[in-house]
Write a protein that holds these residues in place. Sequence first.
Motif, PDB file in Angstrom:
ATOM      1  N   TRP A   1      21.208  28.041   2.227  1.00  0.00           N
ATOM      2  CA  TRP A   1      21.230  26.599   2.487  1.00  0.00           C
ATOM      3  C   TRP A   1      21.012  25.812   1.203  1.00  0.00           C
ATOM      4  O   TRP A   1      21.598  24.745   1.017  1.00  0.00           O
TER       5      TRP A   1
ATOM      6  N   LYS B   1      32.210  20.305  -3.469  1.00  0.00           N
ATOM      7  CA  LYS B   1      30.767  20.252  -3.730  1.00  0.00           C
ATOM      8  C   LYS B   1      30.341  18.996  -4.500  1.00  0.00           C
ATOM      9  O   LYS B   1      29.376  19.014  -5.245  1.00  0.00           O
TER      10      LYS B   1
ATOM     11  N   ASN C   1      22.068  26.474  -1.690  1.00  0.00           N
ATOM     12  CA  ASN C   1      23.316  26.462  -2.447  1.00  0.00           C
ATOM     13  C   ASN C   1      24.435  25.726  -1.722  1.00  0.00           C
ATOM     14  O   ASN C   1      25.478  25.471  -2.298  1.00  0.00           O
ATOM     15  N   GLY C   2      24.233  25.439  -0.454  1.00  0.00           N
ATOM     16  CA  GLY C   2      25.250  24.749   0.340  1.00  0.00           C
ATOM     17  C   GLY C   2      26.005  25.715   1.223  1.00  0.00           C
ATOM     18  O   GLY C   2      26.585  26.683   0.746  1.00  0.00           O
TER      19      GLY C   2
ATOM     20  N   TYR D   1      29.976  20.884   2.884  1.00  0.00           N
ATOM     21  CA  TYR D   1      28.896  21.783   2.515  1.00  0.00           C
ATOM     22  C   TYR D   1      27.610  21.046   2.836  1.00  0.00           C
ATOM     23  O   TYR D   1      27.439  19.889   2.454  1.00  0.00           O
TER      24      TYR D   1
ATOM     25  N   LYS E   1      23.642  21.114   2.320  1.00  0.00           N
ATOM     26  CA  LYS E   1      22.537  21.694   1.547  1.00  0.00           C
ATOM     27  C   LYS E   1      21.241  21.266   2.219  1.00  0.00           C
ATOM     28  O   LYS E   1      21.044  20.083   2.480  1.00  0.00           O
TER      29      LYS E   1
END
Length: 176
Positions: free
Chosen positions: A135, A76, A137-138, A111, A113
């Motif tokens: 979405w 992330k 939050n990823g 990820y 976002k």
Amino acid sequence: KFTLSDFATATFNGGNPHSKDEWAAGQEVSGFALNQPMTIHVTAENKNTQDYTLTITWNAKTDKELTAVTLQDSKKNNLGTGVASGTDWTVTLSQNLTQAEVDNLFKAGFYLKLTISDRAKATLDGAAGSTKEAWANGVKVGILKLNEAKKLTVTAEDGSTKEYTIKVAWSPKQTS
């Protein structure tokens, strides 16, 4: 909740009668259906009656905008922010990355976002649809390919859709 005069009662869609105090406190009723008329039957202290019609309407949101795209690695860490050209979004990876680093990023998955309209959901071709909150939050996606646009469909609450493309771009640093 609604207000009745003293000693009056009201029934909702033929249910049990309730007093002024019960309605003022927020009487629980069932049988509501959106956009369907319902009858409230009021009986006054002198036994005179009056029927009222109540219709609760609701309009689904039609917004289906994509306003931001961010790509993150499997830990992330931000890799890049998307730039839009109409409905086409491109996230360009840093030229400081080596080919091996880029290959490892794609192998591990990303990820993605997204910022989309309230109460909308989005589906990336080849992946399950997700809510605005997911979405934001990823969402882990392993289906993106380097320099290849992927279709993203944003679906508004009312079911209408808008299509976008998302592409992850990278080119090696030019050496002289």
